[in-house]
Design a protein around this motif. Structure first.
Motif, PDB file in Angstrom:
ATOM      1  N   LEU A 143       0.812  -1.229   0.000  1.00 39.76           N
ATOM      2  CA  LEU A 143       0.000   0.000   0.000  1.00 39.76           C
ATOM      3  C   LEU A 143       0.846   1.279   0.000  1.00 39.76           C
ATOM      4  N   PRO A 144       1.993   1.337   0.708  1.00 36.93           N
ATOM      5  CA  PRO A 144       2.796   2.568   0.614  1.00 36.93           C
ATOM      6  C   PRO A 144       3.135   2.937  -0.822  1.00 36.93           C
ATOM      7  N   ILE A 145       3.424   1.910  -1.662  1.00 41.78           N
ATOM      8  CA  ILE A 145       3.737   2.191  -3.064  1.00 41.78           C
ATOM      9  C   ILE A 145       2.525   2.809  -3.758  1.00 41.78           C
ATOM     10  N   SER A 146       1.336   2.275  -3.483  1.00 43.74           N
ATOM     11  CA  SER A 146       0.114   2.814  -4.079  1.00 43.74           C
ATOM     12  C   SER A 146      -0.106   4.266  -3.660  1.00 43.74           C
ATOM     13  N   LEU A 147       0.169   4.551  -2.398  1.00 40.81           N
ATOM     14  CA  LEU A 147       0.020   5.925  -1.915  1.00 40.81           C
ATOM     15  C   LEU A 147       1.044   6.846  -2.573  1.00 40.81           C
ATOM     16  N   ILE A 169       4.791  11.556   0.142  1.00 39.13           N
ATOM     17  CA  ILE A 169       5.413  10.997   1.350  1.00 39.13           C
ATOM     18  C   ILE A 169       4.474  10.921   2.550  1.00 39.13           C
ATOM     19  N   ILE A 170       3.765  11.993   2.866  1.00 38.24           N
ATOM     20  CA  ILE A 170       3.012  12.068   4.123  1.00 38.24           C
ATOM     21  C   ILE A 170       1.920  11.007   4.238  1.00 38.24           C
ATOM     22  N   PRO A 171       1.097  10.756   3.209  1.00 39.39           N
ATOM     23  CA  PRO A 171       0.091   9.685   3.357  1.00 39.39           C
ATOM     24  C   PRO A 171       0.707   8.329   3.670  1.00 39.39           C
ATOM     25  N   ALA A 172       1.862   8.025   3.074  1.00 40.50           N
ATOM     26  CA  ALA A 172       2.526   6.745   3.356  1.00 40.50           C
ATOM     27  C   ALA A 172       3.024   6.688   4.796  1.00 40.50           C
ATOM     28  N   ILE A 173       3.527   7.807   5.314  1.00 43.64           N
ATOM     29  CA  ILE A 173       3.968   7.859   6.710  1.00 43.64           C
ATOM     30  C   ILE A 173       2.783   7.621   7.645  1.00 43.64           C
TER      31      ILE A 173
END
Length: 250
Positions: free
Chosen positions: A1-5, A32-36
Motif C-alpha cells: 500500500l505505501p507504493i500505491s500511496l 510521502i506524508i500519506p505513506a507515513i
C-alpha cells in the motif's frame, strides 16, 4: 500500500502542475506524508526517535548540504513553494524536502525491519549533532568571509558524495546484517527518488545548471548529473540508515 500511496502522490503532482498546488513541496508532501500516516497506523512507531532523527539529519545536515548546493549552483530550486530564501540563498523548500525524506526513511525502516528495541535515544546522538553544527559553522564562515573559496572547489558534488557514502560502507562491513536492510530499503527509495528526479526536472522544480559534474544521465527526457544517480538515488538511503543505527538506535 505505501507504493500505491506514493503513486497517488505522483498523480497529484501531474494533475496540479501549473496550478495553485503545483509546487515542489506540495508534490513531495503528497507522495510521502500519506505513506507515513498509513505505516504509523499499521504498526507502532517510536515517534520520539523519528522526530529527533528528522531534526538532526533532515534539518541540520539538510541545511548544510542544501545551502552549499544552492550557493555553489550544484542544483537550484528556481520557483520555491515558499518565497523565503535563508540568508538570501537557501529556499525553505530545500530543507523541508530533506525533513520529509529523512522522516519517511526512518518510518519505513522501522515499519519493515522492526528495529525499535529501546525507547531511549542513543547517547551517541551528540556525536551526530556536533559534526553537523561544525559543518554549518564552516560553511557559513566560508560564505561570509571567503565565498570565492567555496565557489572554487572542483567536483564538489563528487567530494560531498564520497564523504556521505563512507559511513554506510563502514557500518555494513562491521555489521553485515545491516547490509541486507540497507539493500532492501535502498531499492525501494532508489525508484522513488528516480521518479522524483524525472518529474522534478521535467517540471523545472529543480535544475542542474552548474558545472563540475563527472557525467550526465538522461531518463525519459529528464537529465541530471551522474552524481545525482549514484550518491542520492543509490546511496542516500543507506547513509540515513547508517546514521539511524549509530546515532539514534540503542
Amino acid at each position: 500500500l505505501p507504493i500505491s500511496l506514493n503513486l497517488l502522490g505522483f498523480l497529484f503532482s501531474f494533475l496540479t502542475n501549473g496550478r495553485g498546488l503545483g509546487h515542489v513541496i506540495w508534490g513531495c508532501a503528497a507522495v510521502i506524508i500519506p505513506a507515513i500516516i498509513y505505516m504509523g497506523i499499521r504498526r507502532k512507531k517510536n515517534w520520539k526517535k523519528v522526530l529527533v532523527f528528522t531534526l538532526v539529519f533532515g534539518a541540520l545536515y539538510g541545511f548544510g548540504l542544501e545551502f552549499t548546493a544552492e550557493f555553489t549552483n550544484l542544483w537550484h530550486v528556481p520557483d520555491p513553494t515558499f518565497p523565503i530564501r535563508i540568508l538570501g540563498v537557501l529556499p525553505l523548500d530545500n530543507v523541508i524536502g530533506h525533513i520529509l525524506m529523512s522522516s519517511y526513511t526512518a518510518v519505513f525502516y522501522e515499519h519493515f525491519f522492526d528495529v525499535v528495541h529501546h525507547k531511549k535515544i542513543s547517547h551517541n546522538i551528540i556525536y551526530g549533532i556536533l559534526p553537523a553544527l561544525l559543518a554549518i559553522i564552516a560553511i557559513l564562515s566560508l560564505f561570509y568571509f571567503y565565498p570565492s573559496r567555496l565557489l572554487s572547489i572542483s567536483h564538489l558534488y563528487l567530494k560531498i558524495g564520497i564523504a556521505a557514502i563512507i559511513p554506510p560502507i563502514v557500518l555494513a562491513y562491521k555489521k553485515p546484517v545491516i547490509l541486507k536492510r540497507m539493500l532492501y530499503t535502498g531499492i525501494y527509495f532508489f525508484f522513488l527518488y528516480l521518479a522524483f528526479d524525472i518529474i522534478g526536472v521535467h517540471y523545472g522544480y529543480w535544475i542542474f545548471n552548474g558545472g563540475g559534474y563527472i557525467g550526465w544521465i538522461s531518463v525519459l527526457g529528464s537529465g541530471f548529473p551522474f552524481e545525482e544517480l549514484f550518491f542520492w538515488m543509490a546511496f542516500y538511503t543507506a547513509t540515513l540508515i547508517s546514521f539511524y543505527e549509530v546515532f539514534i538506535g540503542e
